[in-house]
Every structure is written in structure tokens, then in C-alpha cells.
Design a protein around this motif. Sequence first.
Motif, mmCIF file in Angstrom:
data_model
loop_
_atom_site.group_PDB
_atom_site.id
_atom_site.type_symbol
_atom_site.label_atom_id
_atom_site.label_comp_id
_atom_site.label_asym_id
_atom_site.label_seq_id
_atom_site.Cartn_x
_atom_site.Cartn_y
_atom_site.Cartn_z
ATOM 1 N N PHE A 1 0.799 -1.219 0.000
ATOM 2 C CA PHE A 1 0.000 0.000 0.000
ATOM 3 C C PHE A 1 0.837 1.278 0.000
ATOM 4 C CE2 PHE A 1 -3.041 -3.223 1.259
ATOM 5 C CZ PHE A 1 -4.119 -2.899 0.436
ATOM 6 N N SER A 2 2.146 1.108 -0.061
ATOM 7 C CA SER A 2 3.019 2.269 -0.295
ATOM 8 C C SER A 2 3.403 2.370 -1.763
ATOM 9 C CB SER A 2 4.292 2.150 0.572
ATOM 10 O OG SER A 2 5.092 1.054 0.118
ATOM 11 N N GLY A 3 2.950 1.389 -2.589
ATOM 12 C CA GLY A 3 3.228 1.404 -4.014
ATOM 13 C C GLY A 3 4.419 0.575 -4.414
ATOM 14 N N ARG A 4 5.059 -0.129 -3.455
ATOM 15 C CA ARG A 4 6.247 -0.935 -3.756
ATOM 16 C C ARG A 4 5.817 -2.268 -4.343
ATOM 17 N NH1 ARG A 4 9.270 -4.565 -0.515
ATOM 18 N NH2 ARG A 4 7.825 -4.112 1.182
ATOM 19 N N GLU A 5 6.485 -2.654 -5.455
ATOM 20 C CA GLU A 5 6.141 -3.905 -6.120
ATOM 21 C C GLU A 5 6.628 -5.106 -5.313
ATOM 22 O OE1 GLU A 5 6.457 -6.118 -10.504
ATOM 23 O OE2 GLU A 5 7.232 -4.073 -10.240
ATOM 24 N N ILE A 6 5.782 -6.138 -5.240
ATOM 25 C CA ILE A 6 6.078 -7.350 -4.489
ATOM 26 C C ILE A 6 6.184 -8.524 -5.457
ATOM 27 C CG2 ILE A 6 5.275 -8.907 -2.655
ATOM 28 C CD1 ILE A 6 5.935 -6.095 -1.669
ATOM 29 N N ASP A 7 7.246 -9.329 -5.288
ATOM 30 C CA ASP A 7 7.407 -10.522 -6.119
ATOM 31 C C ASP A 7 6.353 -11.543 -5.704
ATOM 32 O OD1 ASP A 7 8.119 -12.780 -7.482
ATOM 33 O OD2 ASP A 7 10.231 -12.752 -6.878
ATOM 34 N N PRO A 8 5.485 -11.960 -6.613
ATOM 35 C CA PRO A 8 4.429 -12.911 -6.231
ATOM 36 C C PRO A 8 4.979 -14.237 -5.715
ATOM 37 C CG PRO A 8 4.482 -12.583 -8.617
ATOM 38 C CD PRO A 8 5.368 -11.545 -8.020
ATOM 39 N N LYS A 9 6.175 -14.599 -6.169
ATOM 40 C CA LYS A 9 6.761 -15.865 -5.715
ATOM 41 C C LYS A 9 7.222 -15.788 -4.275
ATOM 42 C CE LYS A 9 8.182 -17.240 -10.373
ATOM 43 N NZ LYS A 9 9.319 -17.549 -11.268
ATOM 44 N N ASN B 1 3.527 -16.450 0.446
ATOM 45 C CA ASN B 1 3.078 -17.790 0.817
ATOM 46 C C ASN B 1 1.589 -17.904 0.476
ATOM 47 O OD1 ASN B 1 2.574 -20.303 1.886
ATOM 48 N ND2 ASN B 1 2.638 -19.605 4.031
ATOM 49 N N TRP B 2 1.293 -18.327 -0.732
ATOM 50 C CA TRP B 2 -0.085 -18.335 -1.218
ATOM 51 C C TRP B 2 -0.958 -19.350 -0.496
ATOM 52 C CZ3 TRP B 2 -2.012 -14.556 -4.029
ATOM 53 C CH2 TRP B 2 -1.119 -13.729 -4.746
ATOM 54 N N SER B 3 -0.341 -20.370 0.085
ATOM 55 C CA SER B 3 -1.152 -21.354 0.811
ATOM 56 C C SER B 3 -1.802 -20.734 2.041
ATOM 57 C CB SER B 3 -0.291 -22.559 1.221
ATOM 58 O OG SER B 3 0.753 -22.140 2.095
ATOM 59 N N GLY B 4 -1.190 -19.676 2.571
ATOM 60 C CA GLY B 4 -1.748 -19.019 3.753
ATOM 61 C C GLY B 4 -2.635 -17.834 3.413
ATOM 62 N N ILE B 5 -2.826 -17.598 2.109
ATOM 63 C CA ILE B 5 -3.644 -16.455 1.667
ATOM 64 C C ILE B 5 -5.080 -16.899 1.446
ATOM 65 C CG2 ILE B 5 -4.048 -14.832 -0.232
ATOM 66 C CD1 ILE B 5 -1.755 -13.989 1.511
ATOM 67 N N SER B 6 -6.010 -16.114 1.957
ATOM 68 C CA SER B 6 -7.426 -16.354 1.678
ATOM 69 C C SER B 6 -8.015 -15.090 1.070
ATOM 70 C CB SER B 6 -8.181 -16.722 2.958
ATOM 71 O OG SER B 6 -8.330 -15.571 3.786
ATOM 72 N N ARG B 7 -9.279 -15.165 0.735
ATOM 73 C CA ARG B 7 -9.941 -13.995 0.145
ATOM 74 C C ARG B 7 -9.971 -12.813 1.102
ATOM 75 N NH1 ARG B 7 -15.233 -16.309 -3.078
ATOM 76 N NH2 ARG B 7 -14.168 -17.931 -4.271
ATOM 77 N N ASN B 8 -9.891 -13.104 2.397
ATOM 78 C CA ASN B 8 -10.096 -12.039 3.384
ATOM 79 C C ASN B 8 -8.827 -11.589 4.104
ATOM 80 O OD1 ASN B 8 -12.971 -12.023 2.963
ATOM 81 N ND2 ASN B 8 -13.076 -13.933 4.140
ATOM 82 N N ASN B 9 -7.696 -12.137 3.740
ATOM 83 C CA ASN B 9 -6.472 -11.719 4.453
ATOM 84 C C ASN B 9 -5.348 -11.343 3.497
ATOM 85 O OD1 ASN B 9 -5.594 -14.168 3.466
ATOM 86 N ND2 ASN B 9 -4.775 -14.928 5.416
ATOM 87 N N PHE B 10 -5.687 -10.867 2.307
ATOM 88 C CA PHE B 10 -4.668 -10.501 1.309
ATOM 89 C C PHE B 10 -4.197 -9.067 1.609
ATOM 90 C CE2 PHE B 10 -3.394 -9.194 -3.091
ATOM 91 C CZ PHE B 10 -2.402 -10.147 -3.264
ATOM 92 N N PRO B 11 -2.933 -8.879 2.002
ATOM 93 C CA PRO B 11 -2.475 -7.561 2.475
ATOM 94 C C PRO B 11 -1.897 -6.660 1.372
ATOM 95 C CG PRO B 11 -0.784 -9.183 2.919
ATOM 96 C CD PRO B 11 -1.896 -9.914 2.208
ATOM 97 N N TYR B 12 -2.260 -6.920 0.131
ATOM 98 C CA TYR B 12 -1.686 -6.152 -0.974
ATOM 99 C C TYR B 12 -2.799 -5.677 -1.917
ATOM 100 C CZ TYR B 12 2.339 -8.857 0.637
ATOM 101 O OH TYR B 12 3.302 -9.430 1.411
ATOM 102 N N MET B 13 -2.385 -4.903 -2.913
ATOM 103 C CA MET B 13 -3.302 -4.562 -4.003
ATOM 104 C C MET B 13 -2.716 -5.089 -5.306
ATOM 105 S SD MET B 13 -2.779 -0.439 -4.201
ATOM 106 C CE MET B 13 -1.174 0.362 -4.150
#
Length: 526
Positions: free
Chosen positions: A372-380, A383-395
Amino acid sequence: MEIRALLEGDESQVSMEFQAGRIYSRSYLLTFYSERAFLPGWLEESKPSCEALELRLLIQQSKFDGLVPADYHLEQLNFLFERSLSDEILTEKELAKMDILLSDAFMLLAKHLYQGKVHPEHLEGIWDIQSKEDDPRLLEKLNLALAKQNVRQQLFSLHPKFPIYQRMRQSLKKYYEMEQASTGLNWKNPVPEEPLEPGQAATQIPAIRDILIFWKDLENYAQGVGEIEVYDSLMMEGVKRFQLRNGLLPDGKLGKATIEALNQDPKALIDKAMVNMERLRWLPDTTLQEFVLVNIANYSMDYIRERDTLLHSNAIVGQSYRKTPVFNAEMSYLVFSPTWTVPPTILKNDVIPAVKKDIGYLAVKRMKILDFSGREIDPKAINWSGISRNNFPYMVRQTPGRHNALGLVKFMFPNKYNVYIHDTPSRELFFRADRALSSGCIRIQKPFELAQLLLSDQPLWNEERIRNAMESGKEQTVTLKKKIPVIILYLTFWSDGAFRENIRRDIYSRDGELLKLLQLPLIHEN
């Protein structure tokens, strides 16, 4: 002084006196009659005056405004009128009741003609267009109607000022006349398993042919072929005309949507006209010189200037579960080569599940993950296994270009719904008959032409510069010199400038709810 006695009683007394003919505008009527020393306004030598007879006729004709004549004391007035006009002598109290009922009917009909019978807030769907002022000087209208003996003029002055309303009123009158002539037709034709094309035979062809002739979509048809079950090329031309009027793909095929539309009898279209005339009564009477009009049910956008349509474009609107809201706002800027920040709903329901299945989805869609500061994050690195629809901390943001979900330009009119007009890379969708396909925003087929019109007062933005900006791949915002009103409506029926009726499918299933409310008996409004 019977009028005074009837109006000045307590609520229970008034209700008992009038029973089913209860009074809705009692406070207004107390003012009206007190200013005339409680003398009757609608009587002449103890008989209904010409103005009274005119008002009764207008109440009967209120059905041509999509209203219910019974709401305006018609049954009670008919009973009193028939007795009086047959030379029966009415009592003073009965004459007073007649006068009060006429005045109350005038006030209530005037109010409904001006701002509608149903308030939009009672509906499930969103209607967020500013309403008219509450009181258009109704008492003044009543006094003028009697003083100048122009009841019709005073009531009709409260009609919506849009020419389309009077055209729809004429169409509704025509449908009532046609309803009587439609009883012999078959309005329940079965839908074939596969669309019927010219040269094919089917048992429902004669009935469909009769319906096309009834609506005058098929004229000059040869005599003596009424029972022939073959779908011929001449009949196909009538089907195409019918399809155009009903907003269907004019392919001449007798498929499900076309058969269902053909099965709508005049009563069904009377109902459809009723609800859409009510929607027009909700609109403010402000005359706009220049505006953008989107009709959700017509899948269309029009740019209108001084009553001329300068641009008509096919549009794609929200799906049934992501409906485009009805509202108005002001367009203030546009963005060439826009990026697209994925909205939360689409992010949760579409993007995150797709990425969890295949991380390559992001590269294919040219999307980047940003904090949310605009810094790009490497998707790799996530930890996608711990990501759900309601806890994604990025845009998630999509880069500009022809691949972008917003296409090459977006048109912004800031609003609380985060809805806007934009281009799309999925151009093939504009050729579909059903275009309720978006997540709420409005995609248009002619974005370049709209940009040209909006920037026509900025000479530096010529055709070449606009095209270059759209293709640049670099986001660029352009502020309009003047804000342009945008009105997003939902109309499933209207009559155009040539008095052609246009019928559209109720894609959001809103007509039935409004029709039911229009037909409900009135509650006490005092």
C-alpha cells in the motif's frame, strides 16, 4: 357548513364518515376550504359543475399515465354523480362529501403526476437520483383549476417535461385500445428446442405470424396463408423488425428470447409502460443542455447536446449479481492509457482464486502486486497457501495497454459506487444481445468518439493526439473544461421520436416489484 363539520372532526370521525373514500390531503383541504369560507368548489346549483365532470374524466384517464383510477375516489364519485345526474336530490352532507372527494382526488392525482405514487426508497434496487421538490404549489393549482376553469391544463402542467413522457402516454393509450382486439390471439407459444429459421416448419408459426401482423411488424402479407406452418422469408423480415423494437439481435431466428418477447400481450406491455412512466416521474425536471445518458436495460450510452444525440454507443453493464446502480454524477476528467487497480470484490472473488490455482495468471494478465506504499512485491515471495480472500495484504494493479480491463481510456465522474465508463479489450462482447456482463461499471463500444466530443472545446486535443494518448502505454489524466452530467437510468420501455415503442427485457427483475407497489391500495398520506 357541512364541509367544515366533515373536515374538522377528529381522525376517527373523518374515517367513519368517508369509510372507503378516506381523505388523503386533509390538512391541505382545511386550508383550501377555510380560504373560501368553506363554500363548495365543484358544485353548481347542487349539481356537479363542468369542472367536476372534467375531473372525473381525467381520473378515468389517469390509467393512460400508468396510474390506478380507483386511487382517486372514482367508485365513490361515480355513485354520487349518477344519483345527482339522474335528478335524485342529494343531502347537504352528501353534496359536501362529493365536493371534498373531488378536491382530495385533484390533490392526490396532482401529487402522483408530479412526483410519482411510489417513492424509490421503497424499492430493493438502488435509485440515487435527486428527487423533485415535495410541493409544487398544489393548492395553487387547485385554486387556479377552479378559478380559470382549466382543470386539465393545471393537472397536465405537472407531467414530466420530457417529450418522451407524452409519447409514452400515447403508446399506453394505444395499448389499452389494442388490448380489446388481442383476445383471439395465442400469446402462449412454446419455445422450440432449436431456433427456427426460414424454410422450417413448426406448429406455432401461424400464431406467431398473427402476432407480427397484430403489432404491424408484418404488413402486406399474402391472403390465404394464415394456417401455413412454414416460416418464410417475408415473415422473417417482420421478425427482424420485431427484434429491433425489442432490443434483440435482428437475426431473423425464432429462438427463446424472441418467442418470449412475442408472447407478451398488450396487458404485459401496459404493465411495462406503467412502471417506466413512474420512473420518469421520479426524475427532476431540470433541463440539461449537454449530458451523457446510460440506459442500463438498453445496454446503451448516448451523448446528448441540445436535444440532439451526437453519439450513440452500445454498452456493457453490470451482471445480475453485480448490478449497475441508478444514479447521476458529473464527469470531470478522463484518463488515457489507464492502469487498473483491481477492486476489492473482484480481487476476492476472481483474482485471488485464479492466482492460487496458477501463479502464471498474473503474468498473462500483466498484473503486478503492490503493497500500500506502491512498492512492487514478487508474487513468488508470497506464501499463497496461507492467503485467503479475506487476508490478502496487498493490491493488484494491471499495466496500461490494450490488454487492460479498462481498455485505452476511462471517463470519470466521481461517485460513492466507484462506477465509471471505460473502454474494453473484449470488443466481441458488443455484438451479443445480452450485455449484462460487467462488474458494475459501463463499458462502451465507442470510447474514442466519446473522448473526441468531450475534448472538442480543447483544440490541442485533436484526433491524432487523442489516439496517441490512448496508445501511449503511459497513464495521462485530462481535466474537462466543463463538467458533464452523467445520468444512469433503468428504462425497459419508451417511445422514440418517431413514436416507435421500444421494449426491453427486465434484466434486473425490477419491473415486477414496482408494478406491485403501483397497484397496491393507497395508505393514508395525511
